[in-house]
Design a protein around this motif. Structure first.
Motif, PDB file in Angstrom:
ATOM      1  N   GLY A   1       6.815  -5.863  -2.086  1.00 39.80           N
ATOM      2  CA  GLY A   1       7.604  -5.607  -0.583  1.00 39.80           C
ATOM      3  C   GLY A   1       6.840  -5.794   0.488  1.00 39.80           C
ATOM      4  O   GLY A   1       6.633  -6.869   0.902  1.00 39.80           O
ATOM      5  N   ASP A   2       6.473  -4.510   1.130  1.00 37.51           N
ATOM      6  CA  ASP A   2       5.371  -5.301   2.229  1.00 37.51           C
ATOM      7  C   ASP A   2       3.674  -4.964   1.629  1.00 37.51           C
ATOM      8  O   ASP A   2       2.691  -5.029   2.214  1.00 37.51           O
ATOM      9  N   SER A   3       3.663  -4.901   0.733  1.00 39.07           N
ATOM     10  CA  SER A   3       2.192  -4.410   0.320  1.00 39.07           C
ATOM     11  C   SER A   3       1.457  -5.214  -0.798  1.00 39.07           C
ATOM     12  O   SER A   3       2.409  -6.274  -1.584  1.00 39.07           O
ATOM     13  N   TYR A   4       0.377  -5.266  -1.283  1.00 41.44           N
ATOM     14  CA  TYR A   4       0.450  -6.475  -1.683  1.00 41.44           C
ATOM     15  C   TYR A   4      -0.892  -5.238  -2.714  1.00 41.44           C
ATOM     16  O   TYR A   4      -2.380  -4.754  -2.726  1.00 41.44           O
ATOM     17  N   LEU A   5      -1.337  -6.714  -4.470  1.00 41.18           N
ATOM     18  CA  LEU A   5      -2.040  -5.859  -5.088  1.00 41.18           C
ATOM     19  C   LEU A   5      -3.094  -6.755  -5.321  1.00 41.18           C
ATOM     20  O   LEU A   5      -2.584  -8.429  -5.526  1.00 41.18           O
ATOM     21  N   VAL A   6      -3.377  -6.957  -5.407  1.00 41.62           N
ATOM     22  CA  VAL A   6      -5.527  -7.452  -5.719  1.00 41.62           C
ATOM     23  C   VAL A   6      -6.216  -6.972  -6.414  1.00 41.62           C
ATOM     24  O   VAL A   6      -6.998  -6.134  -6.536  1.00 41.62           O
ATOM     25  N   SER A   7      -6.767  -7.979  -6.910  1.00 45.65           N
ATOM     26  CA  SER A   7      -7.787  -8.182  -8.256  1.00 45.65           C
ATOM     27  C   SER A   7      -9.163  -8.348  -8.111  1.00 45.65           C
ATOM     28  O   SER A   7      -8.850  -9.841  -7.443  1.00 45.65           O
ATOM     29  N   SER A   8      -9.503  -7.831  -7.971  1.00 45.68           N
ATOM     30  CA  SER A   8     -11.603  -8.209  -7.790  1.00 45.68           C
ATOM     31  C   SER A   8     -11.628  -7.610  -9.129  1.00 45.68           C
ATOM     32  O   SER A   8     -12.195  -6.576 -10.397  1.00 45.68           O
ATOM     33  N   ARG A   9     -12.614  -8.797  -9.555  1.00 39.92           N
ATOM     34  CA  ARG A   9     -13.693  -9.373 -10.619  1.00 39.92           C
ATOM     35  C   ARG A   9     -14.093  -9.103 -10.991  1.00 39.92           C
ATOM     36  O   ARG A   9     -14.648  -8.265 -12.051  1.00 39.92           O
ATOM     37  N   TYR A  10     -15.772  -8.887 -10.087  1.00 39.34           N
ATOM     38  CA  TYR A  10     -16.241  -8.002 -10.418  1.00 39.34           C
ATOM     39  C   TYR A  10     -16.650  -6.710 -10.098  1.00 39.34           C
ATOM     40  O   TYR A  10     -17.402  -5.753 -10.488  1.00 39.34           O
ATOM     41  N   MET A  11     -15.303  -5.613  -9.579  1.00 40.81           N
ATOM     42  CA  MET A  11     -15.484  -4.650  -9.163  1.00 40.81           C
ATOM     43  C   MET A  11     -14.356  -3.923 -10.358  1.00 40.81           C
ATOM     44  O   MET A  11     -14.110  -3.182 -10.900  1.00 40.81           O
ATOM     45  N   CYS A  12     -14.073  -4.907 -11.393  1.00 41.00           N
ATOM     46  CA  CYS A  12     -13.263  -4.341 -12.584  1.00 41.00           C
ATOM     47  C   CYS A  12     -12.603  -3.585 -12.094  1.00 41.00           C
ATOM     48  O   CYS A  12     -11.943  -2.400 -12.650  1.00 41.00           O
ATOM     49  N   SER A  13     -12.100  -4.138 -11.012  1.00 41.34           N
ATOM     50  CA  SER A  13     -10.709  -3.023 -10.195  1.00 41.34           C
ATOM     51  C   SER A  13      -9.207  -4.130  -9.564  1.00 41.34           C
ATOM     52  O   SER A  13      -9.098  -5.013  -9.570  1.00 41.34           O
ATOM     53  N   LEU A  14      -7.915  -3.396  -9.255  1.00 42.16           N
ATOM     54  CA  LEU A  14      -7.033  -2.868  -8.229  1.00 42.16           C
ATOM     55  C   LEU A  14      -6.376  -2.495  -7.869  1.00 42.16           C
ATOM     56  O   LEU A  14      -7.052  -1.536  -7.926  1.00 42.16           O
ATOM     57  N   PHE A  15      -6.871  -3.392  -6.632  1.00 37.59           N
ATOM     58  CA  PHE A  15      -6.204  -2.431  -5.488  1.00 37.59           C
ATOM     59  C   PHE A  15      -5.029  -2.631  -5.229  1.00 37.59           C
ATOM     60  O   PHE A  15      -3.928  -4.220  -4.758  1.00 37.59           O
ATOM     61  N   PHE A  16      -4.122  -1.755  -4.251  1.00 40.04           N
ATOM     62  CA  PHE A  16      -2.939  -1.678  -3.821  1.00 40.04           C
ATOM     63  C   PHE A  16      -3.112  -1.412  -2.026  1.00 40.04           C
ATOM     64  O   PHE A  16      -3.499  -0.173  -2.252  1.00 40.04           O
ATOM     65  N   ILE A  17      -2.647  -2.692  -0.954  1.00 38.93           N
ATOM     66  CA  ILE A  17      -3.248  -2.601  -0.158  1.00 38.93           C
ATOM     67  C   ILE A  17      -2.168  -2.471   0.822  1.00 38.93           C
ATOM     68  O   ILE A  17      -1.112  -3.764   0.244  1.00 38.93           O
ATOM     69  N   ALA A  18      -1.432  -1.763   1.362  1.00 39.94           N
ATOM     70  CA  ALA A  18      -0.921  -1.322   2.612  1.00 39.94           C
ATOM     71  C   ALA A  18      -0.551  -2.754   3.795  1.00 39.94           C
ATOM     72  O   ALA A  18      -1.277  -3.431   3.747  1.00 39.94           O
ATOM     73  N   SER A  19       0.258  -2.805   4.133  1.00 32.48           N
ATOM     74  CA  SER A  19       0.265  -4.058   5.206  1.00 32.48           C
ATOM     75  C   SER A  19      -0.289  -3.573   6.184  1.00 32.48           C
ATOM     76  O   SER A  19      -0.410  -4.374   7.279  1.00 32.48           O
ATOM     77  N   ASN A  20      -0.634  -2.635   6.699  1.00 29.81           N
ATOM     78  CA  ASN A  20      -1.732  -1.928   7.641  1.00 29.81           C
ATOM     79  C   ASN A  20      -3.190  -1.759   7.636  1.00 29.81           C
ATOM     80  O   ASN A  20      -4.246  -1.738   7.431  1.00 29.81           O
ATOM     81  N   GLY A  21      -3.584  -2.765   5.987  1.00 27.38           N
ATOM     82  CA  GLY A  21      -5.201  -3.034   5.696  1.00 27.38           C
ATOM     83  C   GLY A  21      -5.072  -1.752   4.201  1.00 27.38           C
ATOM     84  O   GLY A  21      -6.278  -1.871   4.009  1.00 27.38           O
ATOM     85  N   SER A  22      -4.655  -0.498   4.499  1.00 23.20           N
ATOM     86  CA  SER A  22      -5.611   0.428   4.088  1.00 23.20           C
ATOM     87  C   SER A  22      -5.593   0.253   2.300  1.00 23.20           C
ATOM     88  O   SER A  22      -4.437  -0.286   1.802  1.00 23.20           O
ATOM     89  N   VAL A  23      -5.984   1.206   1.706  1.00 25.21           N
ATOM     90  CA  VAL A  23      -5.983   1.160   0.178  1.00 25.21           C
ATOM     91  C   VAL A  23      -5.136   2.302  -0.934  1.00 25.21           C
ATOM     92  O   VAL A  23      -6.059   3.355  -0.040  1.00 25.21           O
ATOM     93  N   THR A  24      -3.697   1.771  -0.481  1.00 26.78           N
ATOM     94  CA  THR A  24      -2.903   2.998  -1.123  1.00 26.78           C
ATOM     95  C   THR A  24      -3.423   3.617  -2.693  1.00 26.78           C
ATOM     96  O   THR A  24      -3.015   4.923  -2.348  1.00 26.78           O
ATOM     97  N   TRP A  25      -4.010   2.125  -2.838  1.00 28.80           N
ATOM     98  CA  TRP A  25      -4.525   3.168  -4.759  1.00 28.80           C
ATOM     99  C   TRP A  25      -5.655   2.401  -5.275  1.00 28.80           C
ATOM    100  O   TRP A  25      -5.250   1.139  -4.846  1.00 28.80           O
ATOM    101  N   HIS A  26      -6.183   2.557  -5.732  1.00 37.12           N
ATOM    102  CA  HIS A  26      -7.328   2.380  -6.280  1.00 37.12           C
ATOM    103  C   HIS A  26      -7.752   1.930  -7.744  1.00 37.12           C
ATOM    104  O   HIS A  26      -7.542   3.463  -8.274  1.00 37.12           O
ATOM    105  N   LEU A  27      -7.375   1.177  -9.153  1.00 34.87           N
ATOM    106  CA  LEU A  27      -7.752   1.068 -10.281  1.00 34.87           C
ATOM    107  C   LEU A  27      -8.794   1.166 -10.881  1.00 34.87           C
ATOM    108  O   LEU A  27      -9.185  -0.596 -10.718  1.00 34.87           O
TER     109      LEU A  27
END
Length: 504
Positions: free
Chosen positions: A252-278
């Motif tokens: 959609g208009d959001s981005y799934l981003v993987s951070s290796r060293y944070m052991c994390s996945l971030f779902f980022i909205a089009s305005n740059g805010s983090v919608t959720w963090h796994l």
């Protein structure tokens, strides 16, 4: 620093001294390379073992030969035969995709630094001609590098080349940035590798979206990084590895981003805010269920998405060179409830129990048709395919550990239409009196047979047999001319240049 990376950064002369500390290998320790008579191409053998039916398509990867100090974009068939090998250089993030309803290959090339790089994305068509070159202007984006005042033509990082349905491409970048590291025991005036995500218009190179991890540090906190300082962060030539992004996908208009060293996945909205963090260790915004922990992961993608839940696939390395323990590398699919209990449940985990892998970096997880999955293990040069029941149906090796690697690998349908002509060498065998004709056509996928001409006469017709076909021809002498013609496929009727028969 990773010496296998440092030696590949020719502009940074100060690093050359470290190259000589690379472990020496004898010839017996080197993975054998395929060599040919009709072509100067050399490439590692792909040792394939099949235990069951695999999905159709060729294998796409960019082997990085750390002994011979070179890499190249490549395509292989399921029987281990080379299909295409591109030019030598520094390559990463090779990915076959669709652009404007046409199959293409996208890959990064450029200069490599420890853990990241500065380069551009090349997109080639089925004839292997460059049709687009995606760049990110370093000066316009105010990039600082560990090699200042050294400058680069483009500052795209090595980790992503995902084409969207809208004719844009997702890439990552690394900008050396000052940051307060006191929260993790570092200096107040420290330095980090701020990771950025860009969406760029492929035709115009216009930046359509930009996101910086450090500019959202309140939602992407330093405290979540699972990587030791080990003396880094004190200056801009050795910035701390926060947060090391290694995959981006758009939904959609959001981005799934993987951070290796944070052991994390971030779902980022089009305005740059983090919608959720796994978070793979603590859960982040979610509650981790049984066997759902992960860390140092790669290649996170949605297999399913709704307002209520997502299914996420990833390649779980679970270890790095600094973790100090050995952990099994697996492919995982997680069911993440976005509402209600926000619980994370393990849907599947797969690994090769007969030949397990313990990869320290890189790797990919690709969902294929009929429930099959293709995994590639990065620093461990091995590809696996699993069926819908999780049973392994293919193993493929293209090198020994610590001598060969590849960032990712994909299975994909492909019809190669080389713009070049077939390559031919012919020589007279003095013992048999026959002329040996060697034929190859780099990048061709569907040649059925070859016709060997001398003048206007067809001397012999033979079925294609692998990347290079060897044909014995009677009735030719040294000095005669030979031309070869393609039979079948999209190149039907294409002829080689004339070659002269020499002595073998």
């Amino acid at each position: 620093m990773d010496q296998s990376v440092m030696r590949r950064f020719p502009q940074a002369l100060v690093l050359f001294a470290s190259c000589f500390s690379l472990a020496k290998s004898t010839d017996k320790e080197l993975w054998p390379l395929q060599k040919f008579k009709s072509s100067s191409i050399e490439t590692p053998f792909m040792n394939v073992t099949k235990m069951g039916p695999t999905e159709p398509g060729f294998l796409f990867l960019a082997p990085d030969d750390t002994i011979h100090e070179t890499g190249y974009p490549s395509i292989y068939s399921d029987d281990g035969q080379l299909i295409w090998r591109g030019p030598s250089g520094n390559y990463s993030a090779l990915q076959p995709q669709i652009l404007n309803n046409e199959p293409v290959i996208a890959y990064w090339s450029g200069d490599v630094s420890p853990g990241f790089g500065f380069g551009a994305i090349t997109i080639v068509n089925s004839s292997y001609d460059e049709i687009h070159r995606v760049t990110l202007d370093c000066k316009t984006e105010n990039f600082v590098t560990i090699y200042d005042p050294m400058t680069f033509a483009s500052c795209i990082d090595i980790h992503e080349s995902e084409i969207t349905d809208n004719g844009t491409i997702l890439v990552t970048a690394v900008n050396v940035t000052q940051a307060d590291l006191t929260a993790i025991g570092g200096p107040k005036d420290g330095w980090i590798q701020d990771a950025l995500v860009y969406e760029i218009d492929i035709k115009t190179n216009e930046v359509l979206f930009r996101w910086s991890a450090y500019e959202h540090i309140d939602q992407v906190p330093l405290e979540d990084v699972h990587a030791p300082l080990e003396g880094s962060g004190g200056n801009k030539t050795d910035p701390y590895g926060y947060p090391h992004l290694n995959s981006v996908a758009k939904y959609g208009d959001s981005y799934l981003v993987s951070s290796r060293y944070m052991c994390s996945l971030f779902f980022i909205a089009s305005n740059g805010s983090v919608t959720w963090h796994l978070h793979g260790r603590t859960g982040g915004d979610f509650e981790l269920g049984l066997d759902t922990t992960f860390c140092y992961q790669h290649d996170a993608r949605f297999k399913f998405q709704s307002d209520e839940r997502v299914l996420i696939s990833l390649h779980n390395n679970e270890q790095t060179s600094f973790t100090g323990y050995t952990s099994l590398t697996t492919g995982m699919v997680l069911d993440v409830e976005l509402q209600g209990s926000k619980r994370v449940t393990l849907k599947s985990r797969m690994w090769d129990a007969t030949e397990p892998v313990y990869a320290e970096s890189q790797g990919s997880y690709q969902s294929l048709g009929n429930g099959h999955v293709l995994q590639q293990h990065g620093a461990t040069p091995k590809i696996e395919e699993y069926d819908e029941n999780g049973a392994i149906v293919m193993r493929a090796r293209f090198g020994y550990d610590n001598t060969m690697q590849a960032y990712r690998a994909y299975r994909y349908p492909w019809v190669g239409r080389p713009a070049s002509k077939p390559d031919v060498v012919a020589c007279l065998d003095g013992k048999s009196g026959k002329t040996v004709v060697y034929i190859s056509w780099n990048g061709a996928t569907d040649v059925e047979y070859w016709k060997v001409y001398s003048g206007s006469v067809v001397k012999v017709t033979a079925l294609r047999n692998g990347f290079e076909t060897t044909i014995l021809v009677d009735g030719l002498t040294s000095g005669d001319s030979v031309v070869v013609e393609v039979g079948g496929g999209v190149g039907d009727g294409m002829r080689s240049e004339s070659t002269t028969v020499t002595h073998c």
